[in-house]
Enzyme design. Sequence first.
Site, PDB file in Angstrom:
ATOM      1  N   SER A 258       0.830  -1.208   0.000  1.00 53.65           N
ATOM      2  CA  SER A 258       0.000   0.000   0.000  1.00 53.65           C
ATOM      3  C   SER A 258       0.862   1.254   0.000  1.00 53.65           C
ATOM      4  CB  SER A 258      -0.918   0.011   1.228  1.00 53.65           C
ATOM      5  OG  SER A 258      -1.775  -1.103   1.229  1.00 53.65           O
TER       6      SER A 258
ATOM      7  N   ARG B 241       0.662   8.078   5.445  1.00 57.44           N
ATOM      8  CA  ARG B 241      -0.332   7.380   6.273  1.00 57.44           C
ATOM      9  C   ARG B 241      -1.726   8.000   6.156  1.00 57.44           C
ATOM     10  NH1 ARG B 241       0.543   3.378   9.998  1.00 57.44           N
ATOM     11  NH2 ARG B 241       2.635   2.539   9.806  1.00 57.44           N
TER      12      ARG B 241
ATOM     13  N   HIS C 216      -3.017   6.661   3.062  1.00 58.26           N
ATOM     14  CA  HIS C 216      -3.341   5.244   3.291  1.00 58.26           C
ATOM     15  C   HIS C 216      -4.711   5.104   3.942  1.00 58.26           C
ATOM     16  CE1 HIS C 216      -2.928   1.438   5.754  1.00 58.26           C
ATOM     17  NE2 HIS C 216      -2.739   1.006   4.540  1.00 58.26           N
TER      18      HIS C 216
END
Lengths: 210, 210
Positions: free
Chosen positions: A15, A38, A41
């Site tokens: 990812s 993040r 993500h």
Amino acid sequence: MHAYSRDAHAIYRQSFAIIRSEADLSRIPADLEDIAVRVAHACGMPDIIDALVFSEGAGATGRAALEGGAPILCDCRMVAEGITRARLPADNAVICTLNDEPVRAMAREMDTTRSAAAVELWRPHLAGSIVAVGNAPTALFHLLAMLDDPETPRPALILGFPVGYVGAVESKDELAANSRGVPFVAVSGRRGGSAMVAAAVNALGREAHG
Amino acid sequence: MHAYSRDAHAIYRQSFAIIRSEADLSRIPADLEDIAVRVAHACGMPDIIDALVFSEGAGATGRAALEGGAPILCDCRMVAEGITRARLPADNAVICTLNDEPVRAMAREMDTTRSAAAVELWRPHLAGSIVAVGNAPTALFHLLAMLDDPETPRPALILGFPVGYVGAVESKDELAANSRGVPFVAVSGRRGGSAMVAAAVNALGREAHG
């Protein structure tokens, strides 16, 4: 049904690799790269990185505060749940006052939302804290109004990720225009949310899988 | 600082009005309109409504199940926290097995993620339940694999909102292509998340502000 990846660590790695291949990180300082990746993500949208606004050194400041034991002040329970405790370097307190007993009456008396009233209860924890707003524009607005008073203790970092159609844009624009001397990271526009701001907190923590 | 709206009910109303004015709801059946608007509310993106995929009557089925006492099975704690208890019509159980004691060992033994292993523990609650997946593609994949066995009890409704870059698109495509006879609502593509799926559950509940 097709085969699918079942290895959590491999899924994370893949990812993050996809995000880095698709996103433009050229504008993001090194100390905010983890936060940027993040946050992308958490929401499935690499272009969210283009919407990040921040003060210089905000990532390093936040990381140092967390290592120094800073409490994390959350505007709603979803944010608190999204913070991976194993990543917190100093067993940091994760505080959400939204459901505290006096909040409903305070909101009535203050003629504001419960989210804003709950921020009043942050005062004893505010000095050196990490503020994580992932839901309510009124929480961010109220915090900024509190910080207009020079006597109000300063957080170490404000993570401004309220989401929505009424006040979200405006509250984050106000933070970016005048953060009252407090380092900040925010996502401009309507987008935001508890998963994104929890991801930002997690990015400031240490390496761990949770 | 500019004045800002502090009336929670007025903010809700104004937000929903903005969504309805910007979004294309022409394709959305009446029983899914609330879900569509609340999902858009949760993420700040009216165009998320264009990404909704669903089976006919899914909204009415989900609402009836909830009124009949259906438990809500959540793939992570953030989803469980996002569900407004005051909206649940039958004091419905909100169940998240992700942190149950056996899950870590089960995941090792099954060679899969904790999220997928946790779904095994849904079996006693599965019949007539509302499944709310807002995080892990592997949870949705594992549920679909379980439902390939005709002996597995059927949920009343699957809300498929896993998010991300690895498996999210594929797991939701698999659900939409073959929901194993179970009514479903999902958001296609990478987007999704705990706030969106919690909003979908809340939309199936009764009118209340939380």
